[in-house]
Scaffold this motif. Structure first.
Motif, PDB file in Angstrom:
ATOM      1  N   VAL A  53      34.688  35.240  32.426  1.00  0.00           N
ATOM      2  CA  VAL A  53      33.341  35.237  31.851  1.00  0.00           C
ATOM      3  C   VAL A  53      32.351  34.773  32.917  1.00  0.00           C
ATOM      4  N   LEU A  54      31.347  35.574  33.181  1.00  0.00           N
ATOM      5  CA  LEU A  54      30.314  35.263  34.162  1.00  0.00           C
ATOM      6  C   LEU A  54      29.030  34.874  33.450  1.00  0.00           C
ATOM      7  N   GLN A  55      28.347  33.877  34.009  1.00  0.00           N
ATOM      8  CA  GLN A  55      27.078  33.404  33.439  1.00  0.00           C
ATOM      9  C   GLN A  55      27.243  32.919  32.005  1.00  0.00           C
ATOM     10  N   GLU A  56      28.470  32.545  31.641  1.00  0.00           N
ATOM     11  CA  GLU A  56      28.785  32.086  30.274  1.00  0.00           C
ATOM     12  C   GLU A  56      28.407  33.137  29.234  1.00  0.00           C
ATOM     13  N   ARG A  57      28.413  34.402  29.678  1.00  0.00           N
ATOM     14  CA  ARG A  57      27.940  35.451  28.761  1.00  0.00           C
ATOM     15  C   ARG A  57      28.691  36.771  28.899  1.00  0.00           C
ATOM     16  N   TYR A  58      29.001  37.185  30.128  1.00  0.00           N
ATOM     17  CA  TYR A  58      29.532  38.525  30.337  1.00  0.00           C
ATOM     18  C   TYR A  58      31.026  38.452  30.658  1.00  0.00           C
ATOM     19  N   GLN A  59      31.836  38.942  29.749  1.00  0.00           N
ATOM     20  CA  GLN A  59      33.286  38.919  29.913  1.00  0.00           C
ATOM     21  C   GLN A  59      33.764  40.232  30.537  1.00  0.00           C
ATOM     22  N   LEU A  60      34.366  40.125  31.718  1.00  0.00           N
ATOM     23  CA  LEU A  60      34.831  41.316  32.422  1.00  0.00           C
ATOM     24  C   LEU A  60      35.988  41.952  31.661  1.00  0.00           C
ATOM     25  N   GLN A  61      35.934  43.275  31.503  1.00  0.00           N
ATOM     26  CA  GLN A  61      36.990  43.976  30.769  1.00  0.00           C
ATOM     27  C   GLN A  61      37.761  44.937  31.673  1.00  0.00           C
ATOM     28  N   THR A  62      37.085  45.942  32.200  1.00  0.00           N
ATOM     29  CA  THR A  62      37.769  46.959  33.004  1.00  0.00           C
ATOM     30  C   THR A  62      36.941  47.270  34.247  1.00  0.00           C
ATOM     31  N   ARG A  63      37.595  47.248  35.396  1.00  0.00           N
ATOM     32  CA  ARG A  63      36.894  47.638  36.619  1.00  0.00           C
ATOM     33  C   ARG A  63      36.812  49.156  36.676  1.00  0.00           C
ATOM     34  N   LEU A  64      35.627  49.657  37.025  1.00  0.00           N
ATOM     35  CA  LEU A  64      35.372  51.093  36.946  1.00  0.00           C
ATOM     36  C   LEU A  64      35.303  51.729  38.320  1.00  0.00           C
TER      37      LEU A  64
ATOM     38  N   GLY B 107      32.749  45.304  49.060  1.00  0.00           N
ATOM     39  CA  GLY B 107      31.703  44.346  48.739  1.00  0.00           C
ATOM     40  C   GLY B 107      30.960  44.664  47.460  1.00  0.00           C
ATOM     41  N   ARG B 108      31.338  45.738  46.779  1.00  0.00           N
ATOM     42  CA  ARG B 108      30.710  46.124  45.512  1.00  0.00           C
ATOM     43  C   ARG B 108      31.779  46.294  44.443  1.00  0.00           C
ATOM     44  N   GLN B 109      31.436  45.907  43.231  1.00  0.00           N
ATOM     45  CA  GLN B 109      32.323  46.118  42.100  1.00  0.00           C
ATOM     46  C   GLN B 109      31.483  46.529  40.892  1.00  0.00           C
ATOM     47  N   THR B 110      32.024  47.427  40.087  1.00  0.00           N
ATOM     48  CA  THR B 110      31.385  47.819  38.836  1.00  0.00           C
ATOM     49  C   THR B 110      32.385  47.600  37.706  1.00  0.00           C
ATOM     50  N   TRP B 111      31.946  46.877  36.667  1.00  0.00           N
ATOM     51  CA  TRP B 111      32.822  46.514  35.562  1.00  0.00           C
ATOM     52  C   TRP B 111      32.239  46.960  34.229  1.00  0.00           C
ATOM     53  N   LEU B 112      33.123  47.348  33.334  1.00  0.00           N
ATOM     54  CA  LEU B 112      32.769  47.436  31.926  1.00  0.00           C
ATOM     55  C   LEU B 112      32.984  46.024  31.386  1.00  0.00           C
ATOM     56  N   ALA B 113      31.953  45.450  30.787  1.00  0.00           N
ATOM     57  CA  ALA B 113      32.020  44.063  30.340  1.00  0.00           C
ATOM     58  C   ALA B 113      31.518  43.949  28.904  1.00  0.00           C
ATOM     59  N   LYS B 114      31.764  42.799  28.321  1.00  0.00           N
ATOM     60  CA  LYS B 114      31.311  42.526  26.958  1.00  0.00           C
ATOM     61  C   LYS B 114      30.293  41.395  26.989  1.00  0.00           C
ATOM     62  N   ASP B 115      29.128  41.632  26.383  1.00  0.00           N
ATOM     63  CA  ASP B 115      28.128  40.589  26.211  1.00  0.00           C
ATOM     64  C   ASP B 115      28.571  39.745  25.015  1.00  0.00           C
ATOM     65  N   VAL B 116      29.075  38.535  25.262  1.00  0.00           N
ATOM     66  CA  VAL B 116      29.646  37.735  24.173  1.00  0.00           C
ATOM     67  C   VAL B 116      28.585  37.262  23.191  1.00  0.00           C
TER      68      VAL B 116
END
Length: 452
Positions: free
Chosen positions: A7-18, A24-33
């Motif tokens: 969970v990043l920023q106490e809000r965004y939970q990483l689910q699947t890397r896309l 140096g770059r990453q794109t994730w499908l995440a859940k806004d808790v």
């Protein structure tokens, strides 16, 4: 190391890397808790390897996306910076945007599918409507990276334009310093000169449509008179639609539609030639950069160019590794000289002297090529000749008939640039390590002469 369920920023939970992203770059499908909604989270690592221009583009994407309000563009949600407390040992910048469920048109192609003419027209209409909105903003917003992977097709057959990582607010372009962005095959030549305009997005859309209806990437298609030859790969294409795509993908800016509105009207009316014949803005002539040692002489019938050796600028292609390599070469050179002298003095084993002498000669030849090689280009209306020369010795001569020349590309490699003359069979490289403005100037001079 970022991991799923973190969970990043106490809000965004990483689910699947896309997908596949650059280092140096990453794109994730995440859940806004907080909202339980899925979002797209793009991350840029703040590391010693990062180019400062990458951060500028990332911040620009966030700023522009925040200002946009269109139903077919993902909505901006959040922007933040993660410190070292994430356990990743480096800081990250994060951009959060609306998640659009669907498949990219790149995945559509890779599955073996092709668009029909009706489907292609529908997608063209929808993207042009988005471009009308973007280009009419003040200042106009240029996407600069339209391609199949940046078009998302939803279940209800709507198309979204995503990934504004190369976006540019046109009013921000001043002077002659620029950043080369875009994807080869989809970006037009003026964009590689750093002079993107609204019609540059139209070229990219046209090239994308060609890929979608043929299944062949634009860079892999044959060309004739600087035009992509695609119609022969598709059955039963309407000649009017073929003409419309050809006008979208004209290599000469002044021959293309100048605005998305103009292209959209032509597509709907079936009239390839737009109703108003306003010409595109002429690209400002790029001056020869001060300090450039490139020699260029031209007349209507002949163009002669001499490009000097890359020299120390070649180090920029490999950074510190390149510096260490050439320091190593220098050390070996000195060592070979010393060992050779000592071996001669003490009458050591003959093979040792021969080995040292051979090593020294090989190293000196490499240094001579690095600092003394010149590339000579002789181009006339019948033939192109390219020849290398080092210390008065000529070698590596190549040639191609003028009619087989397709165009000019500017290719970035690390912090330096190469100008490539593209023919039907291969690309011919001019200069191994040009500066950004120097490469753009040389590419424009060659292209102007080819079109004169």
């Amino acid at each position: 190391m970022l991991q799923a369920q973190q969970v990043l920023q106490e809000r965004y939970q990483l689910q699947t890397r896309l997908g596949r992203t650059a280092a140096g770059r990453q794109t994730w499908l995440a859940k806004d808790v907080k909202s339980s909604e899925q979002v797209i989270l793009k991350l840029l690592a703040f590391s010693p390897q990062m180019q400062w221009e990458e951060l500028k583009l990332f911040e620009r994407e966030a700023q522009v996306l925040q200002s946009l309000n269109h139903p077919r563009i993902p909505r901006y949600r959040d922007y933040f910076c993660l410190d070292l407390q994430t356990g990743a040992q480096i800081s990250w910048f994060g951009l959060v945007q609306q998640y659009i469920p669907g498949v990219s048109l790149q995945e559509f192609i890779e599955s073996g599918k092709r668009l029909t003419q009706k489907q292609a027209k529908k997608i063209a209409t929808e993207i042009l409507q988005i471009l009308v909105y973007l280009h009419q903003l003040s200042p106009p917003v240029l996407h600069r990276d339209i391609k199949p992977s940046n078009l998302i097709l939803t279940e209800n057959k709507q198309v979204y334009l995503v990934d504004f990582g190369a976006v540019q607010a046109q009013a921000a372009v001043t002077g002659v310093t620029f950043t080369v962005v875009g994807t080869s095959g989809y970006a037009p030549l003026e964009q590689f000169w750093g002079r993107a305009v609204a019609a540059s997005d139209l070229y990219a859309l046209g090239a994308t449509l060609i890929h979608l209806i043929t299944g062949i990437a634009p860079a892999d298609l044959p060309q004739k008179d600087s035009r992509l030859q695609f119609a022969e790969y598709v059955n039963n294409l309407d000649p009017i639609f073929v003409g419309w795509i050809e006008k979208m993908t004209e290599i000469a800016l002044e021959k293309r539609y100048s605005t998305a509105t103009q292209a959209l009207e032509a597509l709907k009316s079936g009239q390839v030639q737009p109703k108003d014949h306003a010409r595109n803005s002429v690209i400002r002539k790029i001056p020869k950069p001060s300090g450039s040692y490139i020699q260029l002489n031209k007349s209507r019938e002949q163009l002669k160019i001499t490009v000097p050796a890359p020299g120390l600028r070649k180090l920029a292609t490999s950074g510190l590794l390149g510096l260490f390599f050439y320091l190593y070469i220098g050390g070996i050179t000195v060592l070979s000289v010393v060992v050779g002298l000592v071996a001669g003095i003490i009458e050591g084993p003959p093979l040792l002297s021969v080995f040292c002498t051979a090593s020294l000669l090989a190293i000196l030849a490499s240094l001579a090529k690095l600092f003394g090689e010149r590339t000579h280009v002789d181009l006339n209306r019948e033939y192109l000749d390219i020849e290398r020369e080092t210390l008065g010795i000529s070698y590596g001569k190549h040639g191609v008939y003028f009619g087989r020349i397709l165009g000019v590309l500017l290719n970035q490699k690390g912090q330096v640039y190469q100008v490539l003359i593209r023919s039907e069979n291969k690309n011919y490289r001019l200069g191994g390590a040009l500066g950004e403005n120097e490469g753009a100037w040389l590419a424009q001079e060659i292209q102007d002469w080819l079109q004169s």
